[in-house]
Design an enzyme around this catalytic site. Structure first.
Site, PDB file in Angstrom:
ATOM      1  N   ARG A  81      99.908 109.408 -71.446  1.00 51.19           N
ATOM      2  CA  ARG A  81     101.325 109.712 -71.582  1.00 51.19           C
ATOM      3  C   ARG A  81     101.590 110.412 -72.912  1.00 51.19           C
ATOM      4  NH1 ARG A  81     103.930 105.826 -72.636  1.00 51.19           N
ATOM      5  NH2 ARG A  81     102.380 104.166 -72.577  1.00 51.19           N
ATOM      6  N   TYR A 220      98.726 114.029 -65.652  1.00 55.17           N
ATOM      7  CA  TYR A 220      98.345 112.628 -65.894  1.00 55.17           C
ATOM      8  C   TYR A 220      99.385 111.645 -65.330  1.00 55.17           C
ATOM      9  CZ  TYR A 220      97.828 108.124 -67.980  1.00 55.17           C
ATOM     10  OH  TYR A 220      97.750 106.760 -68.124  1.00 55.17           O
ATOM     11  N   LYS A 229     106.644 105.361 -64.164  1.00 56.17           N
ATOM     12  CA  LYS A 229     107.390 105.083 -65.386  1.00 56.17           C
ATOM     13  C   LYS A 229     108.739 105.812 -65.427  1.00 56.17           C
ATOM     14  CE  LYS A 229     104.442 102.168 -66.531  1.00 56.17           C
ATOM     15  NZ  LYS A 229     103.280 102.260 -67.387  1.00 56.17           N
ATOM     16  N   HIS A 249     108.636  96.363 -67.806  1.00 57.46           N
ATOM     17  CA  HIS A 249     107.202  96.698 -67.813  1.00 57.46           C
ATOM     18  C   HIS A 249     106.412  95.390 -67.730  1.00 57.46           C
ATOM     19  CE1 HIS A 249     103.804  99.080 -70.101  1.00 57.46           C
ATOM     20  NE2 HIS A 249     103.621  99.126 -68.795  1.00 57.46           N
ATOM     21  N   SER A 271     101.294  98.928 -72.895  1.00 65.54           N
ATOM     22  CA  SER A 271     100.262  99.647 -72.156  1.00 65.54           C
ATOM     23  C   SER A 271      98.878  99.303 -72.708  1.00 65.54           C
ATOM     24  CB  SER A 271     100.503 101.146 -72.268  1.00 65.54           C
ATOM     25  OG  SER A 271     101.788 101.459 -71.786  1.00 65.54           O
ATOM     26  N   CYS A 273      97.345  96.484 -72.727  1.00 66.45           N
ATOM     27  CA  CYS A 273      97.285  95.212 -73.446  1.00 66.45           C
ATOM     28  C   CYS A 273      97.131  94.019 -72.515  1.00 66.45           C
ATOM     29  CB  CYS A 273      98.508  95.053 -74.332  1.00 66.45           C
ATOM     30  SG  CYS A 273      98.506  96.209 -75.714  1.00 66.45           S
ATOM     31  N   ASP A 296     102.295  95.989 -63.196  1.00 63.39           N
ATOM     32  CA  ASP A 296     102.834  96.916 -64.206  1.00 63.39           C
ATOM     33  C   ASP A 296     104.355  96.916 -64.300  1.00 63.39           C
ATOM     34  OD1 ASP A 296     101.901  98.888 -66.194  1.00 63.39           O
ATOM     35  OD2 ASP A 296     103.023 100.348 -65.016  1.00 63.39           O
ATOM     36  N   ARG A 389      91.271 105.830 -65.606  1.00 68.20           N
ATOM     37  CA  ARG A 389      92.048 104.967 -64.711  1.00 68.20           C
ATOM     38  C   ARG A 389      91.467 104.910 -63.300  1.00 68.20           C
ATOM     39  NH1 ARG A 389      96.885 102.303 -66.869  1.00 68.20           N
ATOM     40  NH2 ARG A 389      96.831 103.016 -69.013  1.00 68.20           N
TER      41      ARG A 389
HETATM   42  P1  GTP Z   1      98.606  99.572 -68.544  1.00 65.02           P
HETATM   43  O1  GTP Z   1      98.131  99.857 -67.182  1.00 65.02           O
HETATM   44  O2  GTP Z   1      98.333 100.691 -69.508  1.00 65.02           O
HETATM   45  O3  GTP Z   1     100.052  99.182 -68.598  1.00 65.02           O
HETATM   46  O4  GTP Z   1      97.704  98.380 -69.150  1.00 65.02           O
HETATM   47  P2  GTP Z   1      97.638  96.805 -68.872  1.00 65.02           P
HETATM   48  O5  GTP Z   1      98.662  96.103 -69.697  1.00 65.02           O
HETATM   49  O6  GTP Z   1      97.639  96.536 -67.420  1.00 65.02           O
HETATM   50  O7  GTP Z   1      96.234  96.414 -69.520  1.00 65.02           O
HETATM   51  P3  GTP Z   1      94.851  96.007 -68.822  1.00 65.02           P
HETATM   52  O8  GTP Z   1      94.932  94.692 -68.126  1.00 65.02           O
HETATM   53  O9  GTP Z   1      94.367  97.154 -68.037  1.00 65.02           O
HETATM   54  O10 GTP Z   1      93.934  95.797 -70.103  1.00 65.02           O
HETATM   55  C1  GTP Z   1      93.743  96.817 -71.056  1.00 65.02           C
HETATM   56  C2  GTP Z   1      92.505  96.557 -71.866  1.00 65.02           C
HETATM   57  O11 GTP Z   1      92.605  95.290 -72.520  1.00 65.02           O
HETATM   58  C3  GTP Z   1      91.244  96.514 -71.004  1.00 65.02           C
HETATM   59  O12 GTP Z   1      90.215  97.201 -71.659  1.00 65.02           O
HETATM   60  C4  GTP Z   1      90.952  95.040 -70.913  1.00 65.02           C
HETATM   61  O13 GTP Z   1      89.586  94.803 -70.737  1.00 65.02           O
HETATM   62  C5  GTP Z   1      91.483  94.480 -72.231  1.00 65.02           C
HETATM   63  N1  GTP Z   1      91.932  93.064 -72.061  1.00 65.02           N
HETATM   64  C6  GTP Z   1      92.728  92.581 -71.085  1.00 65.02           C
HETATM   65  N2  GTP Z   1      92.893  91.230 -71.198  1.00 65.02           N
HETATM   66  C7  GTP Z   1      92.198  90.871 -72.289  1.00 65.02           C
HETATM   67  C8  GTP Z   1      91.979  89.597 -72.934  1.00 65.02           C
HETATM   68  O14 GTP Z   1      92.462  88.543 -72.517  1.00 65.02           O
HETATM   69  N3  GTP Z   1      91.207  89.612 -74.053  1.00 65.02           N
HETATM   70  C9  GTP Z   1      90.660  90.771 -74.544  1.00 65.02           C
HETATM   71  N4  GTP Z   1      89.916  90.699 -75.637  1.00 65.02           N
HETATM   72  N5  GTP Z   1      90.830  91.975 -73.951  1.00 65.02           N
HETATM   73  C10 GTP Z   1      91.579  92.018 -72.842  1.00 65.02           C
HETATM   74  C1  SPV Z   2     100.996 102.687 -69.020  1.00 63.44           C
HETATM   75  O1  SPV Z   2     100.707 103.588 -69.822  1.00 63.44           O
HETATM   76  O2  SPV Z   2     101.737 101.716 -69.327  1.00 63.44           O
HETATM   77  C2  SPV Z   2     100.447 102.719 -67.645  1.00 63.44           C
HETATM   78  C3  SPV Z   2      99.787 103.918 -67.196  1.00 63.44           C
HETATM   79  O3  SPV Z   2     100.624 101.774 -66.890  1.00 63.44           O
HETATM   80  S1  SPV Z   2     100.918 105.186 -66.854  1.00 63.44           S
HETATM   81  O4  SPV Z   2     101.111 105.256 -65.414  1.00 63.44           O
HETATM   82  O5  SPV Z   2     100.353 106.407 -67.332  1.00 63.44           O
HETATM   83  O6  SPV Z   2     102.188 104.898 -67.465  1.00 63.44           O
HETATM   84 MN    MN Z   3     101.790 100.170 -67.853  1.00 67.18          MN
END
Ligand code: GTP
Ligand code: SPV
Ligand code: MN
Length: 607
Positions: A81, A220, A229, A249, A271, A273, A296, A389
């Site tokens: 983004r 993207y 979003k 979110h 994002s 996290c 999400d 992704r």
């Molecule tokens: P978006 O799709 O961007 O909104 O991200 P999200 O909030 O869904 O995050 P996601 O669950 O994909 O995790 C993002 C990164 O954080 C990945 O590389 C995970 O492996 C890492 N991660 C997720 N949960 C944990 C956790 O409990 N501990 C640690 N150390 N890393 C984590």
């Molecule tokens: C984020 O960035 O919070 C995502 C991926 O979940 S996107 O669809 O690019 O916003």
């Molecule tokens: Mn997201």
């Protein structure tokens, strides 16, 4: 299919008689001058023929090892983004607030019109009727995306409900969000296309009052799949403000205890996290079960019963690939194995599968990296982009909760806010009440990630994990969070918690093992809801009392646990000026109640 001649669009084949839609499509075609117009019908045949085109064009590579799945690499500059290119074009600049970019809507329309003029030459213009959320909702949330990117169409077919069934439900009069997208890469006659056409000039524009979206230059996800979003958060947050609900979110999960008690939990983390990971968690503690409703986005409104009900408007998962593995998120691995996925900017194995950092403990001996180059473990580079992704139908998720299909959604018992902080923020803190919880959300901080372009690892305020997605003034948004709960029965309001899986020890290692072990924190949350365990009152809220967090079977020293839940008064004293600065930035619209919360926190810290 409609062939356009002499820039005069004929829409005789259009599968709708919706006058406003037909006029908009005709006007857009006249402006952008595509070679042809294709209406997306949502059929498997059309979806496959678009995929076949993408394979023929060299954009997609069919994976030998994953059913009906494809690998794809973007232009190396079009991977995330673009927050600095994202605009909220409210009529009055004051309504956009200090956290968004603004341009006068008239001026912006002129800029976009110039960019769109002739921008689809040599290409196909696709018209995607879609609905976010349930087609059977009381008021279905319709949109129509126009795009010149078949990648966007294929992805939208996964992420939203698209096509004829949507048009039929819309009839001739339904309101919808017009969502205009172009990659901005017209083709001259005979010009050979590239695998990922895009434009260096990028604009992601929301017009909040007229509920319109205009996007240019990027293919993207968050910039181009406009139902996600742009609609479900930026435009929907404005609708939610006006109509008294919340567009957030947040993931939504169903948690069942060993006794069979069910709780629904929503959680907002910025994002990259941890939302997808928590939404699909496999608890390590015996007897506890998580099922997924969303990973999400959550739309939440108070029901007649006084409870806060949440639905997930999305139909697919658009998840961060790196770090997703059998040991961290086996349910995501099962989902992508089930087929029908598109992988963007990950590495390709020699036998036609995909790989990324963290999928397996050790990498394959040879890969093709996301740039298309040979890669070995000795290369010293990442094989996959950190924001690569997977895009997968949500039905692939093996633990999808049945309630996903219920247009009413699920009643939320707890809301978690969380961020990525090396210091300061304990593993879990319980708020005193909704207002204090709103304060926690409004002052949420997190280190920036690769999900947006720009520096990574910089601590910033990311209120309710919505900093890049609030479609109006952040101060008004905080007030809306307070107002929405006014008059609600306090006993029925979700309890708000603040979590941090990412606190580090002195050596830089994670203090908390995370992932499946986060089920222990969910258990503590439920135990608190049920009044079963004790908490310690601290200046910032209630943290687990010694022995209240179930760490049985976990190889964690007492010292590590104590550090993970510790409230360090000096760290918090250092945090106060940052929170003060943040509220100063929000300015006059910062709700008085939140300033009072800050005063209370300062007093409790002895400031
Ligand atoms: P978006 O799709 O961007 O909104 O991200 P999200 O909030 O869904 O995050 P996601 O669950 O994909 O995790 C993002 C990164 O954080 C990945 O590389 C995970 O492996 C890492 N991660 C997720 N949960 C944990 C956790 O409990 N501990 C640690 N150390 N890393 C984590
Ligand atoms: C984020 O960035 O919070 C995502 C991926 O979940 S996107 O669809 O690019 O916003
Ligand atoms: Mn997201």
């Amino acid at each position: 299919m409609t062939t356009l001649e002499n820039d005069a669009p004929t829409l005789i084949d259009a599968p709708t008689t919706h006058p406003r839609m037909l006029a908009w499509v005709a006007e857009t075609a006249a402006l952008t001058t595509p070679d042809r117009v294709v209406w997306i019908d949502g059929s498997a045949q059309q979806h496959q023929s678009l995929i076949d085109d993408l394979v023929a064009a060299g954009t997609f590579v069919k994976l030998a090892k994953k059913k009906d799945s494809y690998w794809c690499a973007s232009d190396p500059t079009d991977v995330a983004r673009v927050e600095d290119r994202t605009f909220i074009c409210s009529v009055d600049e004051a309504d956009c607030g200090p956290t968004n970019n603004w341009m006068d809507p008239g001026e912006m329309r002129a800029v976009m019109k110039d960019l769109y003029r002739g921008c689809m030459k040599g290409r196909t213009m696709y018209v995607i009727p879609f609905v976010m959320g349930h087609l059977e909702a009381e008021k279905p949330m319709f949109g129509v995306e126009i795009t010149d990117s078949p990648y966007v169409v294929v992805s939208m077919n996964v992420m939203a409900k698209t096509g004829t069934r949507v048009l039929e439900k819309m009839g001739e009069t339904a309101d919808y969000v017009p969502a205009m997208h172009s990659i901005g890469a017209p083709l001259k006659p005979g010009q050979v296309d590239v695998a990922w056409p895009c434009n260096d000039t990028k604009y992601i524009v929301q017009f909040p009052e007229s509920r319109e979206i205009q996007s240019f230059g990027s293919g993207y996800g968050g910039n181009a799949l406009l139902g996600k979003k742009c609609y479900s958060l930026r435009i929907a947050s404005v609708m939610a403000r006006d109509e008294g609900w919340l567009a957030e979110h947040m993931l939504i999960l169903k948690l069942t205890s060993p006794e069979g008690t069910v709780k629904y939990i929503a959680a907002a983390f910025p994002s990259a996290c941890g939302k997808t990971n928590l939404a699909m968690l496999e608890p390590t503690i015996p007897g506890w079960k998580v099922e997924t409703l969303g990973d999400d986005i959550a739309w939440m409104r108070f029901g007649d019963d006084g409870r806060l009900w949440a639905t997930n408007p999305e139909n697919g998962l658009f998840g961060v690939a790196p770090g997703t593995g059998w040991d961290t998120n086996p349910n995501a691995m099962r989902a992508i194995d089930a087929g029908g996925s598109v992988f963007t900017n990950v590495a390709l194995t020699d036998d036609g599968d995909i790989w990324w950092e963290g999928m397996t403990p050790s990498p394959p001996a040879h890969l093709t990296d996301w740039h298309g180059n040979d890669w070995t473990p000795e290369s010293g580079t990442l094989s996959s982009h950190p924001n690569s992704r997977f895009c997968t139908p949500i039905r692939n998720c093996p633990i999808l909760a049945d309630e996903y299909d219920d247009p009413r959604g699920v009643p939320i018992s707890a809301i978690l806010f969380g961020g990525r902080r090396k210091t300061t923020i304990p593993l879990v803190t319980e708020s005193r009440d909704w207002t204090h919880g709103t304060f926690m959300g409004a002052t949420l901080s997190s280190e920036t990630t690769a999900a947006a372009t720009g520096a990574v690892g910089v601590v910033r305020r990311d209120p309710m994990a919505m900093l890049p997605f609030i479609g109006y003034h952040a101060g008004d948004y905080f007030q809306h969070w307070i107002d929405v709960a006014k008059g609600a029965d306090a006993d029925k309001l979700p309890k708000i918690f603040y979590v941090n899986w990412f606190r580090r020890d002195d050596e830089g290692g994670f203090l908390w093992p995370g992932y499946g072990e986060n089920g222990r924190v969910l258990k503590w949350v439920v135990d608190r809801l049920e009044g079963r365990v004790a908490a310690v009152e601290t200046p910032i809220g209630h943290v687990p009392a010694p022995g209240s967090l179930d760490v049985s079977g976990l190889s964690l020293t007492d010292d590590q646990l104590a550090q993970a839940v510790r409230v360090d008064v000096d760290e918090w004293k250092a945090e106060i000026p940052l929170i003060q600065e943040w509220f100063d930035k929000i300015g006059d619209k910062t709700p008085i109640t939140l300033l009072t919360e800050l005063d209370g926190l300062k007093a409790r810290l002895g400031l």
